[in-house]
Design a protein around this motif. Structure first.
Motif, PDB file in Angstrom:
ATOM      1  N   ILE A  40      24.416  41.540  52.449  1.00 13.05           N
ATOM      2  CA  ILE A  40      24.108  40.393  51.607  1.00 13.05           C
ATOM      3  C   ILE A  40      22.683  39.941  51.880  1.00 13.05           C
ATOM      4  O   ILE A  40      22.102  40.282  52.909  1.00 13.05           O
ATOM      5  CB  ILE A  40      25.060  39.214  51.876  1.00 13.05           C
ATOM      6  N   ILE A  41      22.144  39.161  50.964  1.00 15.02           N
ATOM      7  CA  ILE A  41      20.887  38.455  51.202  1.00 15.02           C
ATOM      8  C   ILE A  41      21.176  36.972  51.077  1.00 15.02           C
ATOM      9  O   ILE A  41      21.629  36.497  50.037  1.00 15.02           O
ATOM     10  CB  ILE A  41      19.787  38.883  50.226  1.00 15.02           C
ATOM     11  N   CYS A  42      20.934  36.244  52.161  1.00 20.80           N
ATOM     12  CA  CYS A  42      21.155  34.798  52.167  1.00 20.80           C
ATOM     13  C   CYS A  42      19.883  34.092  51.714  1.00 20.80           C
ATOM     14  O   CYS A  42      18.886  34.079  52.445  1.00 20.80           O
ATOM     15  CB  CYS A  42      21.528  34.320  53.571  1.00 20.80           C
ATOM     16  N   LEU A  43      19.913  33.535  50.533  1.00 23.47           N
ATOM     17  CA  LEU A  43      18.778  32.754  50.026  1.00 23.47           C
ATOM     18  C   LEU A  43      19.196  32.024  48.763  1.00 23.47           C
ATOM     19  O   LEU A  43      19.302  32.617  47.692  1.00 23.47           O
ATOM     20  CB  LEU A  43      17.565  33.643  49.752  1.00 23.47           C
ATOM     21  N   ALA A 256      35.255  37.662  44.097  1.00 22.06           N
ATOM     22  CA  ALA A 256      33.870  37.182  44.141  1.00 22.06           C
ATOM     23  C   ALA A 256      32.910  38.264  43.665  1.00 22.06           C
ATOM     24  O   ALA A 256      31.988  37.994  42.875  1.00 22.06           O
ATOM     25  CB  ALA A 256      33.516  36.743  45.556  1.00 22.06           C
ATOM     26  N   TRP A 257      33.103  39.478  44.157  1.00 18.12           N
ATOM     27  CA  TRP A 257      32.243  40.583  43.720  1.00 18.12           C
ATOM     28  C   TRP A 257      32.332  40.791  42.214  1.00 18.12           C
ATOM     29  O   TRP A 257      31.315  41.030  41.558  1.00 18.12           O
ATOM     30  CB  TRP A 257      32.640  41.863  44.449  1.00 18.12           C
ATOM     31  N   ASP A 258      33.540  40.701  41.674  1.00 23.02           N
ATOM     32  CA  ASP A 258      33.709  40.866  40.224  1.00 23.02           C
ATOM     33  C   ASP A 258      32.926  39.808  39.450  1.00 23.02           C
ATOM     34  O   ASP A 258      32.484  40.049  38.324  1.00 23.02           O
ATOM     35  CB  ASP A 258      35.193  40.782  39.838  1.00 23.02           C
ATOM     36  N   ALA A 259      32.735  38.642  40.086  1.00 26.26           N
ATOM     37  CA  ALA A 259      31.995  37.551  39.446  1.00 26.26           C
ATOM     38  C   ALA A 259      30.503  37.596  39.763  1.00 26.26           C
ATOM     39  O   ALA A 259      29.745  36.725  39.314  1.00 26.26           O
ATOM     40  CB  ALA A 259      32.574  36.213  39.887  1.00 26.26           C
ATOM     41  N   GLY A 260      30.074  38.590  40.562  1.00 28.81           N
ATOM     42  CA  GLY A 260      28.654  38.701  40.898  1.00 28.81           C
ATOM     43  C   GLY A 260      28.222  37.819  42.047  1.00 28.81           C
ATOM     44  O   GLY A 260      27.026  37.564  42.220  1.00 28.81           O
ATOM     45  N   VAL A 261      29.168  37.353  42.848  1.00 26.05           N
ATOM     46  CA  VAL A 261      28.877  36.436  43.955  1.00 26.05           C
ATOM     47  C   VAL A 261      28.948  37.179  45.287  1.00 26.05           C
ATOM     48  O   VAL A 261      29.893  37.927  45.537  1.00 26.05           O
ATOM     49  CB  VAL A 261      29.860  35.252  43.953  1.00 26.05           C
ATOM     50  N   GLN A 262      27.955  36.955  46.148  1.00 26.04           N
ATOM     51  CA  GLN A 262      27.914  37.595  47.468  1.00 26.04           C
ATOM     52  C   GLN A 262      28.860  36.895  48.447  1.00 26.04           C
ATOM     53  O   GLN A 262      29.033  35.681  48.394  1.00 26.04           O
ATOM     54  CB  GLN A 262      26.497  37.547  48.037  1.00 26.04           C
TER      55      GLN A 262
END
Length: 434
Positions: A40-43, A256-262
């Motif tokens: 993931i990238i946290c930002l 979450a992945w299906d919704a595009g969320v990390q």
């Protein structure tokens, strides 16, 4: 478009390039990991001026430091000093867990001044608003109150939020049927369990999970799926409640992945040494390789005052087995709100654990650091040793306090009988033909 969505489209974002450079890997490799959900990238899109932090498979093990006020100590100045000390000590992220005083002011100050990735637990916000503003009990929070707290943190720029979505009525039932010594030790988990019991209703963050995903996505904030049933003692480790929650978190990860969320997953707690590796492997299997963020784990319950050490022991084994992010524990754990000195010690202990694990993982540059230190020690190159030390200031101070005669090079442990000194002198004689 979130980092996950971009990665899945084959796009390498500027954030991926910056994070990959910090990791000393090709940006395309990082893109592939993000697309697969194993990194993931946290930002938060609203958190300007901070370096994106990559967490996950094959990357350097990261360290988080918790700070925050309580009702008994509401000093903003103290918490800001702790944040500065944590960052100076090498923490990759800070979680603000404030529950006393002007919590909004504290969170915003930490986000603005710390210069690193910031995490939080928005449920605390909702609880404080209910008690202090609306003058009602925590269990009387509404669903709207809970989501309003989350939105406030997202708007402020928090990069990852802990949400206890896997605390459900069915998990509570399993915990009670099996029995536990310490039941629920997670603060957010306990709030949720009591809310469900009082309202005879399901956890809002589980029941309205799709709403949560819709709220989080525009900020590209990482969901840190919290372990509300993490074991608070060795006797409760790897029981039904913990594993049932983990199964649910695996299912929520896919949604979450299906919704595009990390997503990353939070883990235990207090775990015996012989169960740690199994816990990591189980999480990676059930949660499809999502990054694993562990508190400790602490490997014994009898070391108050030294729990930064029990944390480092467990953290080393956990990270070597595949955990990606270590939440530090300070010497104050189980005893008090940590001091500035405790924060420094906690960060250093977890950084040592993280680095030791990175050597095992083969993280680029980890082994080379130790080899460089060995060469400096061989040559009695003290400046080189200080430069490479994980805590250069402490290493330099301790040597200076010994009153050593720098002209002779060795330390006061062995003095003239220093093995390095003896061997170096022999080699010099041989080189000179002696």
């Amino acid at each position: 478009m979130t980092q996950l969505e971009a990665a899945r489209k084959g796009l390498i974002t500027e954030e991926m390039k910056t994070a990959a450079a910090a990791e000393k890997i090709d940006p395309e490799i990082l893109r592939q990991k993000i697309a697969a959900g194993t990194a993931i990238i946290c930002l938060n899109s609203k958190h300007a001026g901070v370096r994106p932090l990559a967490v996950g498979e094959g990357l350097r093990t990261k360290v988080n430091a918790n700070i925050g006020t309580s009702k008994d100590d509401v000093s903003i100045d103290k918490e800001m000093e702790k944040a500065r000390v944590a960052v100076a000590a090498g923490a990759d992220a800070i979680m603000d867990l404030s529950t006393g005083g002007p919590v909004d002011e504290i969170r915003r100050a930490v986000i603005a001044e710390a210069g690193v990735t910031i995490g939080s637990v928005p449920l605390y916000q909702a609880a404080l608003e209910a008690v202090n503003v609306q003058r009602k009990a925590i269990v009387d929070m509404t669903v709207d109150d809970i989501f309003a707290g989350i939105e406030k943190h997202l708007e402020d720029g928090v990069d990852f939020i802990t949400v206890h979505c896997g605390v459900t009525r069915s998990t509570v039932e399993r915990m009670r049927n099996e029995g536990r010594v310490m039941e629920v030790v997670s603060r957010g988990g306990s709030f949720t369990v009591e809310w469900m019991a009082h309202n005879n209703a399901e956890n809002p963050l589980f029941e309205h999970y799709d709403k949560l995903l819709q709220l989080v996505k525009p900020y590209d904030c990482v969901l840190s799926l919290g372990d509300g049933f993490r074991p608070g003692c060795l006797a409760d480790a790897t029981d039904r409640a913990q594993i049932h929650e983990l199964i649910l978190l695996g299912e929520l990860t896919q949604r979450a992945w299906d919704a595009g969320v990390q997503v990353m997953i939070e883990g235990p707690g207090h775990v015996p040494l012989n169960q740690i590796e199994a816990n990591i492997k189980l999480q990676k299997r059930l949660c499809h390789g999502a990054p694993f963020y562990v508190l400790g784990p602490l490997v014994t319950d009898i070391a108050p005052g030294y729990d930064h050490i029990t944390c480092a022991i467990g953290g080393t084994l956990a990270a070597a087995a595949g955990a990606d992010f270590l939440c530090y524990v300070t010497p104050s754990e189980h005893l008090r709100l940590p001091t500035v000195e405790d924060v420094h010690e906690g960060v250093m202990a977890s950084r040592i654990a993280a680095h030791a694990a990175d050597i095992v993982k083969g993280v680029p540059g980890a082994w080379e650091q130790d080899l460089a230190m060995a060469r400096c020690r061989k040559q009695l190159d003290w400046e080189g040793q200080f430069r490479l030390a994980i805590d250069p200031e402490k290493a330099r101070r301790m040597r200076a306090e010994s009153g050593v005669d720098e002209e002779h090079g060795a330390c006061t442990m062995c003095g003239e009988f220093c093995a390095y000194k003896v061997m170096n002198e022999r080699q010099q004689k041989e080189a000179a033909g002696g």
